[in-house]
Design an enzyme around this catalytic site. Structure first.
Site, PDB file in Angstrom:
ATOM      1  N   ALA A  11       0.850  -1.200   0.000  1.00  0.00           N
ATOM      2  CA  ALA A  11       0.000   0.000   0.000  1.00  0.00           C
ATOM      3  C   ALA A  11       0.879   1.240   0.000  1.00  0.00           C
ATOM      4  O   ALA A  11       0.609   2.213   0.685  1.00  0.00           O
ATOM      5  CB  ALA A  11      -0.928  -0.021   1.222  1.00  0.00           C
ATOM      6  N   SER A 120       6.589  -5.175  -8.700  1.00  0.00           N
ATOM      7  CA  SER A 120       7.840  -4.989  -7.957  1.00  0.00           C
ATOM      8  C   SER A 120       9.052  -5.213  -8.869  1.00  0.00           C
ATOM      9  O   SER A 120       9.028  -6.076  -9.743  1.00  0.00           O
ATOM     10  CB  SER A 120       7.915  -5.990  -6.795  1.00  0.00           C
ATOM     11  OG  SER A 120       6.735  -5.957  -6.028  1.00  0.00           O
ATOM     12  N   HIS A 176      12.372  -5.043 -18.809  1.00  0.00           N
ATOM     13  CA  HIS A 176      12.062  -3.718 -18.275  1.00  0.00           C
ATOM     14  C   HIS A 176      13.365  -3.122 -17.783  1.00  0.00           C
ATOM     15  O   HIS A 176      13.772  -3.329 -16.663  1.00  0.00           O
ATOM     16  CB  HIS A 176      11.075  -3.873 -17.114  1.00  0.00           C
ATOM     17  CG  HIS A 176      10.626  -2.566 -16.536  1.00  0.00           C
ATOM     18  ND1 HIS A 176      10.209  -1.515 -17.297  1.00  0.00           N
ATOM     19  CD2 HIS A 176      10.521  -2.160 -15.248  1.00  0.00           C
ATOM     20  CE1 HIS A 176       9.866  -0.508 -16.508  1.00  0.00           C
ATOM     21  NE2 HIS A 176      10.047  -0.877 -15.259  1.00  0.00           N
TER      22      HIS A 176
END
Ligand code: APR
Length: 314
Positions: A11, A120, A176
């Site tokens: 969060a 992540s 990425h």
């Protein structure tokens, strides 16, 4: 019809942005989970108070208890430590792999039928870590990178050309990071090939800036980006819960596509209610194929590091 349930593990900055967008678009009820006490509850309360103003009735709740994610349809993993200036994505591997492993174990325990989207970093390898530990079919475990990378590329191009970013379509391949493979041949501006509107030098500079797009923001903010990553992940969630069959570059498990095996890599896919419904195989030129294979090799090297960390893969 029961509402969809979207669980966000982490969060933090991206989780918060994603929760806001998911609620605003009414993609389903949102559960924010974090190990930090108070943070998910506080953010959920704050976000639920946007409902009356923005006119949404999606429920947003926060928790430190994995039981509350039970029965989620889509779970997005942003748990981890973000990149700090001077840190490569790969520096993060050991710390974040242990986090993603423990998150995945809890996810499969409480939501055995969900689709997992990993955010992540280092992205390709953390997606692999979730895949290994979930033992889910690869169609249900994939990573968010391509939408973000193409968004950066499209935003830079729109500014350079003085056109709306809405009219720029693009696809890219690969990992990425610095080895990503933008494909200018497949970039169009309102249907016009971009190569007709910009000279090679300027386009090459934009491609280079895109490759380092994450780092540019880390250097400015002192931490990694969250608005565009959260927005990109929300677009994937929407494609799934609304079964839109959108075509996006997504970090997917390759089994023979593009001549590559057993590697997570960014490729164009069709995204719908079943997760990755199809991997699209583009007819790459020899040079594009070489760059894609070089990118896969770089990702595999980091995957090998993970494979050798028994604690993470056992
Ligand atoms: N379980 C659940 N949450 C965890 C765990 C864990 N084991 N470990 C850390 N977290 C939480 C932190 O408490 C924090 O709230 O993950 C959250 C991460 O949030 P931020 O630090 O704000 O990071 P964010 O910007 O959201 O990025 C998350 O995405 O793009 C990547 O590199 C980025 O790996 C990073 C991730």
């Amino acid at each position: 019809m029961a509402r969809k349930k979207i669980a966000l593990i982490g969060a933090g900055n991206i989780g918060g942005t994603l929760a806001h967008l998911a609620a605003q678009k009414e993609l389903g009820d949102v559960v924010l989970f974090d190990i930090a006490e108070g943070i998910p509850q506080g953010k959920a309360l704050d976000l639920s108070q946007c409902g009356p103003v923005q006119g949404f009735d999606a429920k947003v709740t926060g928790t430190n208890n994995y039981k509350d994610i039970a029965g989620a349809d889509v779970i997005i993993v942003t748990a981890g430590v973000p990149r700090k200036p001077g840190m490569s994505r790969d520096d993060l591997i050991a710390t974040n792999a242990n986090i993603v492993k423990s998150v995945t174990e809890n996810v499969i325990k409480h939501s055995p039928d969900c689709i997992i989207i990993v955010v992540s970093n280092p992205l390709d390898v953390m997606t692999y870590c979730a895949f290994l530990n979930s033992k889910f079919p690869a169609q249900r475990v994939f990573g968010m990178a391509g939408i973000l990378d193409t968004a950066r590329y499209r935003a830079f191009l729109a500014t350079e050309l003085g056109v709306s970013p809405k009219d720029i379509q693009a696809v890219l391949m690969g990992g990425h990071g610095d080895t990503m493979v933008p494909l200018p041949r497949y970039t169009t501006v309102g249907g016009i090939p971009v190569t007709e509107l910009i000279d090679k030098e300027k386009l090459d500079a934009i491609v280079e800036r895109t490759k380092k797009g994450g780092g540019e923001i880390v250097n400015l903010l002192g931490t990694s980006a969250w608005y565009a990553p959260g927005t990109a992940a929300a677009q994937m969630v929407e494609a799934i819960v609304r079964d839109q069959k959108r075509v996006f570059p997504v970090c997917a498990w390759l089994q023979g596509e593009y001549g590559l095996n057993d590697v997570y890599l960014g490729v164009p896919v069709i995204l719908g209610r079943n997760g990755i419904e199809k991997i699209i195989e583009l007819k790459l030129t020899k040079e594009e194929m070489e760059l894609t294979h070089a990118s896969a090799k770089a990702v595999k090297e980091v995957m090998d590091v993970l494979d050798n960390m028994n604690s993470v893969t056992a």
